[in-house]
Enzyme design. Structure first.
Site, PDB file in Angstrom:
ATOM      1  N   LYS A  78      -2.736  -1.983  -2.874  1.00  0.00           N
ATOM      2  CA  LYS A  78      -3.773  -1.086  -2.369  1.00  0.00           C
ATOM      3  C   LYS A  78      -3.337   0.336  -2.695  1.00  0.00           C
ATOM      4  CE  LYS A  78      -6.587   0.127   1.662  1.00  0.00           C
ATOM      5  NZ  LYS A  78      -7.052  -0.267   3.001  1.00  0.00           N
ATOM      6  N   GLU A 130       0.824  -1.215   0.000  1.00  0.00           N
ATOM      7  CA  GLU A 130       0.000   0.000   0.000  1.00  0.00           C
ATOM      8  C   GLU A 130       0.858   1.264   0.000  1.00  0.00           C
ATOM      9  OE1 GLU A 130      -3.562   2.292   2.481  1.00  0.00           O
ATOM     10  OE2 GLU A 130      -2.609   0.514   3.343  1.00  0.00           O
TER      11      GLU A 130
END
Length: 295
Positions: free
Chosen positions: A213, A176
């Protein structure tokens, strides 16, 4: 690695619920839920209250695998139980929802326009415990504030280095590298980020799998190449500070990108709601996020 969970994450319809607010963000999450700081005297009482909130969300009939593929947990939540089962076991056995664990320890100070992850000193021990608790994958967050090539390269390199360590433990890492949605050069940062991720994906051994992400891109379908990469199980989007409706509207314009929302998921939920009010509210939210995720 649980192949049924892997298949579900790769090809299932739905989204990932982010229930992983950690020590620093827990007071804010509780306040949004209507639980003020005068309700708890120490961290243990705070974590008990937030576990009650998360338990209420997870046990709601609206929190259904028809709409939700997975849920990201905070370490403290992983180590607590729901109806005498470890939270991850309850999610999978009772709900058919794949459990993930947040493993990062927060962000380092801003440098080169980015915030790297702080060192994760107990990562091996934490990953071993995650395997014991039947966790499927992990999540770790960095933040990009500026379109700084060197800084973004550092972020992506750090994420993939730790991601490979996680994969070698039999877990799927969610990488992420969040881009601040208020960044003045967000689109340029996205261009740099995509190229750096592609380079790291090309360096992976054939069998290595990851998830990504990412902030919802400025240009629709900008991450389609990443979504189709053979190393990538799924690309999910964070809400990043957008309100629920705006996040859903932006997400729906990006085909194949699914939600992994936290704030947008819990928006409008309150501790003093009746069970009917609570279930109705979260049910409407879940269906809206689901619809935005299946475009």
């Amino acid at each position: 690695m649980n192949t049924a969970q892997l298949d579900r994450m790769h090809s299932g319809k739905g989204f990932i619920a982010a229930l992983d607010q950690s020590g620093g963000s827990t007071p804010k999450a509780l306040a949004q839920y209507g639980v003020k700081e005068d309700r708890y005297k120490n961290d243990e009482e705070m974590y008990t209250l937030v576990h009650e909130m998360r338990t209420r969300i997870i046990k709601s009939p609206a929190f259904d695998s028809k709409y939700i593929l997975g849920a990201i947990l905070f370490e403290n939540t992983m180590d607590r139980k729901i109806d005498e089962q470890w939270t991850a076991d309850y999610l999978w056995k009772e709900k058919n929802i794949v459990p993930f664990l947040k493993v990062d320890k927060g962000l380092a100070d801003l440098a080169n326009g980015v915030q790297l992850m702080k060192p994760i000193s107990n990562l091996d021990e934490l990953l071993d415990r995650a395997v014991e608790r039947n966790i499927f994958g992990t999540k770790m967050r960095s933040v990009i504030k500026e379109a700084n090539q060197e800084g973004i390269r550092e972020v992506v390199k750090q994420q993939f280095e730790i991601g490979k360590q996680i994969f070698n433990k039999g877990l799927i890492p969610i990488i992420e590298p969040e881009i601040d949605i208020y960044s003045v050069d967000k689109e340029k940062s996205e261009e740099i980020l995509k190229e750096e991720i592609k380079q790291q994906l090309n360096l992976l051994d054939k069998e290595v799998k990851v998830m990504l992400k990412l902030s919802i891109p400025t240009v629709n379908d900008f991450y389609s190449e990443l979504i189709s990469d053979p190393h990538v199980v799924r690309v999910v989007a964070l809400s990043g500070g957008y309100g629920q409706d705006e996040a859903n509207n932006k997400l729906a314009q990006n085909h194949g990108l699914i939600a992994s929302f936290s704030r947008a998921l819990s928006e409008g939920l309150a501790a003093d709601q009746t069970e009917e009010e609570f279930d109705t509210k979260i049910g409407k939210t879940i269906k809206k996020i689901y619809e935005a995720s299946i475009t």
